[in-house]
Design a protein around this motif. Structure first.
Motif, PDB file in Angstrom:
ATOM      1  N   GLU A 113       0.857  -1.184   0.000  1.00  0.00           N
ATOM      2  CA  GLU A 113       0.000   0.000   0.000  1.00  0.00           C
ATOM      3  C   GLU A 113       0.890   1.230   0.000  1.00  0.00           C
ATOM      4  O   GLU A 113       1.772   1.373   0.843  1.00  0.00           O
ATOM      5  N   ILE A 114       0.647   2.111  -0.956  1.00  0.00           N
ATOM      6  CA  ILE A 114       1.378   3.374  -1.036  1.00  0.00           C
ATOM      7  C   ILE A 114       0.580   4.431  -0.276  1.00  0.00           C
ATOM      8  O   ILE A 114      -0.620   4.578  -0.497  1.00  0.00           O
ATOM      9  N   GLY A 115       1.243   5.157   0.623  1.00  0.00           N
ATOM     10  CA  GLY A 115       0.551   6.186   1.405  1.00  0.00           C
ATOM     11  C   GLY A 115      -0.429   5.583   2.381  1.00  0.00           C
ATOM     12  O   GLY A 115      -1.629   5.822   2.320  1.00  0.00           O
ATOM     13  N   SER A 116       0.085   4.788   3.326  1.00  0.00           N
ATOM     14  CA  SER A 116      -0.801   3.965   4.171  1.00  0.00           C
ATOM     15  C   SER A 116      -1.547   4.753   5.243  1.00  0.00           C
ATOM     16  O   SER A 116      -2.555   4.272   5.767  1.00  0.00           O
ATOM     17  N   GLY A 117      -1.076   5.952   5.600  1.00  0.00           N
ATOM     18  CA  GLY A 117      -1.808   6.753   6.595  1.00  0.00           C
ATOM     19  C   GLY A 117      -2.006   5.999   7.898  1.00  0.00           C
ATOM     20  O   GLY A 117      -1.056   5.606   8.573  1.00  0.00           O
ATOM     21  N   SER A 118      -3.268   5.750   8.245  1.00  0.00           N
ATOM     22  CA  SER A 118      -3.598   5.081   9.509  1.00  0.00           C
ATOM     23  C   SER A 118      -3.311   3.582   9.481  1.00  0.00           C
ATOM     24  O   SER A 118      -3.301   2.936  10.533  1.00  0.00           O
ATOM     25  N   GLY A 119      -3.126   3.013   8.296  1.00  0.00           N
ATOM     26  CA  GLY A 119      -2.931   1.562   8.196  1.00  0.00           C
ATOM     27  C   GLY A 119      -4.217   0.777   8.071  1.00  0.00           C
ATOM     28  O   GLY A 119      -4.209  -0.458   8.033  1.00  0.00           O
ATOM     29  N   CYS A 120      -5.339   1.475   7.984  1.00  0.00           N
ATOM     30  CA  CYS A 120      -6.655   0.827   7.951  1.00  0.00           C
ATOM     31  C   CYS A 120      -6.795  -0.110   6.740  1.00  0.00           C
ATOM     32  O   CYS A 120      -7.277  -1.233   6.858  1.00  0.00           O
ATOM     33  N   VAL A 121      -6.349   0.338   5.569  1.00  0.00           N
ATOM     34  CA  VAL A 121      -6.542  -0.446   4.332  1.00  0.00           C
ATOM     35  C   VAL A 121      -5.696  -1.717   4.353  1.00  0.00           C
ATOM     36  O   VAL A 121      -6.193  -2.817   4.082  1.00  0.00           O
ATOM     37  N   THR A 122      -4.421  -1.587   4.687  1.00  0.00           N
ATOM     38  CA  THR A 122      -3.549  -2.764   4.709  1.00  0.00           C
ATOM     39  C   THR A 122      -3.994  -3.763   5.764  1.00  0.00           C
ATOM     40  O   THR A 122      -3.921  -4.982   5.549  1.00  0.00           O
ATOM     41  N   THR A 123      -4.474  -3.274   6.891  1.00  0.00           N
ATOM     42  CA  THR A 123      -4.949  -4.181   7.946  1.00  0.00           C
ATOM     43  C   THR A 123      -6.144  -4.985   7.453  1.00  0.00           C
ATOM     44  O   THR A 123      -6.219  -6.209   7.663  1.00  0.00           O
ATOM     45  N   LEU A 124      -7.086  -4.327   6.762  1.00  0.00           N
ATOM     46  CA  LEU A 124      -8.231  -5.066   6.213  1.00  0.00           C
ATOM     47  C   LEU A 124      -7.762  -6.048   5.136  1.00  0.00           C
ATOM     48  O   LEU A 124      -8.236  -7.192   5.083  1.00  0.00           O
ATOM     49  N   LEU A 125      -6.838  -5.628   4.286  1.00  0.00           N
ATOM     50  CA  LEU A 125      -6.325  -6.515   3.243  1.00  0.00           C
ATOM     51  C   LEU A 125      -5.690  -7.757   3.860  1.00  0.00           C
ATOM     52  O   LEU A 125      -5.880  -8.876   3.369  1.00  0.00           O
ATOM     53  N   ALA A 126      -4.956  -7.571   4.943  1.00  0.00           N
ATOM     54  CA  ALA A 126      -4.333  -8.714   5.621  1.00  0.00           C
ATOM     55  C   ALA A 126      -5.384  -9.681   6.153  1.00  0.00           C
ATOM     56  O   ALA A 126      -5.197 -10.903   6.126  1.00  0.00           O
ATOM     57  N   LYS A 127      -6.507  -9.132   6.614  1.00  0.00           N
ATOM     58  CA  LYS A 127      -7.599  -9.991   7.089  1.00  0.00           C
ATOM     59  C   LYS A 127      -8.223 -10.768   5.923  1.00  0.00           C
ATOM     60  O   LYS A 127      -8.611 -11.928   6.068  1.00  0.00           O
TER      61      LYS A 127
END
Length: 214
Positions: A49-63
């Motif tokens: 993820e480019i520009g992850s900010g809070s990490g919300c998107v990558t965390t959901l993707l990992a799930k």
């Protein structure tokens, strides 16, 4: 239905320093969830993820990816965002997130050339004066320069070198970014497949998800 990641560890004042998830974030989450079975079928090894900010998107993707040996890399020019991304992963029992404090994909290529299976980018897309682009603080999360496209256009030439042969790129845009033009650029200039797969109105903004692959 995968629950939205728990962000309760992020304090209100932290959002002065890192982008707070909003309608654009949730549209990107919905696009990933819509493709849950497809993503799982790819058995991703490396996600970025480019520009992850809070990490919300990558965390959901990992799930979505689930129990595997997949590596989840994130980049952000804002060092506070990198640490917040790491903490969001830990808050949600995801330990395989590796934040990198860099701009876009600096330092990623050529090491990961054609090795990223899932790429996500909710870019700084707001139309702003050129001078506002490229800061290291919270402004970096929204200042997109002319047509809100300056940071987006900087990344587009690298996409074909980042994605693995089966890789998928989920890119969030707004109407002012001219998403149809970006679809045509990816097709005609870079020989990639690109299509608008989701769109939603958020107040005065019309937001789009473009999916790009080889």
């Amino acid at each position: 239905m995968i629950p939205t990641p728990d962000l309760s560890h992020i304090k209100k004042q932290d959002y002065d320093r890192v982008y707070e998830p909003a309608e654009d974030t949730f549209l990107l989450l919905d696009a990933l969830e819509e493709d849950e079975k497809l993503i799982q079928s790819l058995k991703p090894r490396i996600c970025l993820e480019i520009g992850s900010g809070s990490g919300c998107v990558t965390t959901l993707l990992a799930k979505i990816v689930g129990d595997s040996n997949a590596l989840f890399l994130t980049t952000d020019i804002n060092s506070f965002a990198c640490e917040t991304t790491r903490q969001t992963g830990l808050q949600n029992k995801i330990t395989r997130i590796e934040p990198i404090n860099t701009s876009l994909v600096n330092g990623i290529l050529p090491r990961l050339k054609n090795r990223v299976d899932i790429l996500c980018f909710n870019p700084p897309y707001a139309v702003t004066p050129h001078e506002e682009v490229g800061s290291f603080g919270i402004e970096a999360s929204w200042a997109g320069g002319i047509d809100g496209r300056e940071v987006i256009d900087e990344l587009l030439p690298y996409v074909k070198d980042i994605l693995s042969p089966q890789g998928l790129f989920y890119l969030l845009l707004i109407e002012e970014n001219k998403p149809k033009e970006i679809v045509e650029i990816m097709k005609n200039q870079y020989g990639m497949n690109a299509m608008i797969i989701m769109q939603r109105r958020a107040g005065r903004e019309k937001q789009f998800i473009v999916k790009i692959h080889h």
